[in-house]
Design an enzyme around this catalytic site. Sequence first.
Site, PDB file in Angstrom:
ATOM      1  N   SER A  48     -13.125   2.332   5.357  1.00 41.25           N
ATOM      2  CA  SER A  48     -13.879   2.145   6.614  1.00 41.25           C
ATOM      3  C   SER A  48     -14.940   3.222   6.740  1.00 41.25           C
ATOM      4  CB  SER A  48     -12.936   2.259   7.826  1.00 41.25           C
ATOM      5  OG  SER A  48     -11.937   1.281   7.762  1.00 41.25           O
ATOM      6  N   GLY A  93      -9.093   7.249   7.466  1.00 38.64           N
ATOM      7  CA  GLY A  93      -9.204   7.382   8.916  1.00 38.64           C
ATOM      8  C   GLY A  93      -7.937   8.042   9.447  1.00 38.64           C
ATOM      9  N   THR A 140      -8.884   1.422   9.283  1.00 42.76           N
ATOM     10  CA  THR A 140      -9.409   1.846  10.590  1.00 42.76           C
ATOM     11  C   THR A 140     -10.399   0.836  11.194  1.00 42.76           C
ATOM     12  OG1 THR A 140      -9.156   4.102   9.814  1.00 42.76           O
ATOM     13  CG2 THR A 140     -10.513   3.798  11.776  1.00 42.76           C
ATOM     14  N   ASP A 144       0.858  -1.187   0.000  1.00 40.10           N
ATOM     15  CA  ASP A 144       0.000   0.000   0.000  1.00 40.10           C
ATOM     16  C   ASP A 144       0.904   1.250   0.000  1.00 40.10           C
ATOM     17  OD1 ASP A 144      -2.349   1.506   0.206  1.00 40.10           O
ATOM     18  OD2 ASP A 144      -2.567   1.214   2.369  1.00 40.10           O
ATOM     19  N   HIS A 145       0.294   2.445  -0.070  1.00 41.30           N
ATOM     20  CA  HIS A 145       1.013   3.732  -0.093  1.00 41.30           C
ATOM     21  C   HIS A 145       2.519   3.730   0.154  1.00 41.30           C
ATOM     22  CE1 HIS A 145      -2.498   6.423   0.068  1.00 41.30           C
ATOM     23  NE2 HIS A 145      -3.054   5.485   0.800  1.00 41.30           N
ATOM     24  N   HIS A 147      -9.724   4.189  -1.507  1.00 49.39           N
ATOM     25  CA  HIS A 147      -9.033   4.239  -0.212  1.00 49.39           C
ATOM     26  C   HIS A 147     -10.003   4.789   0.836  1.00 49.39           C
ATOM     27  CE1 HIS A 147      -4.607   3.645  -1.211  1.00 49.39           C
ATOM     28  NE2 HIS A 147      -5.263   3.379  -2.324  1.00 49.39           N
ATOM     29  N   GLY A 148      -9.632   4.626   2.107  1.00 51.42           N
ATOM     30  CA  GLY A 148     -10.510   5.111   3.167  1.00 51.42           C
ATOM     31  C   GLY A 148     -11.779   4.291   3.241  1.00 51.42           C
ATOM     32  N   ASN A 206      -9.673  -0.349   0.179  1.00 50.85           N
ATOM     33  CA  ASN A 206      -8.715  -0.466   1.287  1.00 50.85           C
ATOM     34  C   ASN A 206      -9.427  -0.301   2.628  1.00 50.85           C
ATOM     35  OD1 ASN A 206      -6.854  -0.568  -0.723  1.00 50.85           O
ATOM     36  ND2 ASN A 206      -5.618   1.141  -0.002  1.00 50.85           N
ATOM     37  N   VAL A 207      -9.171  -1.252   3.531  1.00 51.12           N
ATOM     38  CA  VAL A 207      -9.805  -1.222   4.844  1.00 51.12           C
ATOM     39  C   VAL A 207      -8.720  -1.201   5.926  1.00 51.12           C
ATOM     40  CG1 VAL A 207     -11.340  -2.453   6.428  1.00 51.12           C
ATOM     41  CG2 VAL A 207     -11.792  -2.503   3.957  1.00 51.12           C
TER      42      VAL A 207
HETATM   43  P1  13P Z   1      -9.311   3.541   6.356  1.00 51.16           P
HETATM   44  O1  13P Z   1      -8.337   3.475   7.509  1.00 51.16           O
HETATM   45  O2  13P Z   1     -10.109   4.764   6.387  1.00 51.16           O
HETATM   46  O3  13P Z   1     -10.083   2.287   6.230  1.00 51.16           O
HETATM   47  O4  13P Z   1      -8.411   3.642   5.030  1.00 51.16           O
HETATM   48  C1  13P Z   1      -7.446   2.660   4.765  1.00 51.16           C
HETATM   49  C2  13P Z   1      -6.669   2.987   3.535  1.00 51.16           C
HETATM   50  O5  13P Z   1      -7.160   3.589   2.604  1.00 51.16           O
HETATM   51  C3  13P Z   1      -5.265   2.531   3.476  1.00 51.16           C
HETATM   52  O6  13P Z   1      -4.640   2.888   2.290  1.00 51.16           O
END
Ligand code: 13P
Length: 301
Positions: A235, A197, A257, A83-84, A232-233, A254-255
């Site tokens: 959650s 998150g 938080t 990831d990132h 992304h994000g 992507n999960v």
């Molecule tokens: P959340 O923590 O909001 O689920 O996002 C995770 C994410 O996008 C990791 O790249």
Amino acid sequence: MSKPTTREIVKKAWQLGIVVPAYNIPHHPMMEPVVRAIRDTGSFGLIQVARLETVKFKAESFKAIRDLYEKNKDEKYTRLHLDHVPVIDEDGNHIDYVKEITECMQLGFESVMVDGSRLPLKENIAATLRVVEAAKAFNVPVEGELGAVIGHEAGPMPPYEELFSSGKGFTSAAEAEQFVKEVGLDWLSVAIGNFHGAIAPGRKDDKKVEAKLNIDHLKKINALAKVPLVLHGGSGIQKAFLREAFKNGIAKINVGTNIRQPYERGAAESVKKGQDLVYQAMLDVIRVELGVEGTAAKLLN
Ligand code: 13P
């Protein structure tokens, strides 16, 4: 017969309107219950780690996560994703991203993300292209990002409703088309109302504001980009929006938080308690939030 590659699996998901979740592992004891829940539900999932999780959480290093994955993996249900790795991180530091991502591909990461989203378009194209070139030798798919998926930065979040209704930072559909074409990109991470998150101390335990997604805008991006799109994000997004997103190009989500916070809450008592809470949270994410129970059979056959 050789195992299906992550490139093939995500492409199939995109064509079928199924989503592939990618679960972040910022703490080592999360790996076992995450893989177990994926297997127990017959779903398919990517196991992923972001650079910031090796620096600001307890993932330790890319190699440590690779080693842990090797011990826990089940290739009927899982693959390993990077990831990132940002070109410029959330604190403004310049990262030696080509070197770090290349090292991860040597370690055996089966897909990678380079995040040039803090750069102007032309520079993002150039940076992402460098990684796409490096990835060719490994036959590994590359995810890039265009638009501002905020949340990792320190400091308060702007009011969500304002952000959503203004569309500020959303991925431009025309730029997405240009970016994918010029880079030869496999997957594109987009900003359509989603946000990460918080990870900053003092805010990392906060409950996320329930996000919405601009589905009309997503449709425009999907029509022009013509590659699997990534959210992304993942959650805390309202379910009705998620279902529409999966029908309109979002093939990977992507999960982080939603599974990190239960782990950290439980681990304050014991590691075992943390793992139990992660497993329960995973069942909820898989069955209720994303509706991906049983997807492995559809995606890997
Ligand atoms: P959340 O923590 O909001 O689920 O996002 C995770 C994410 O996008 C990791 O790249």
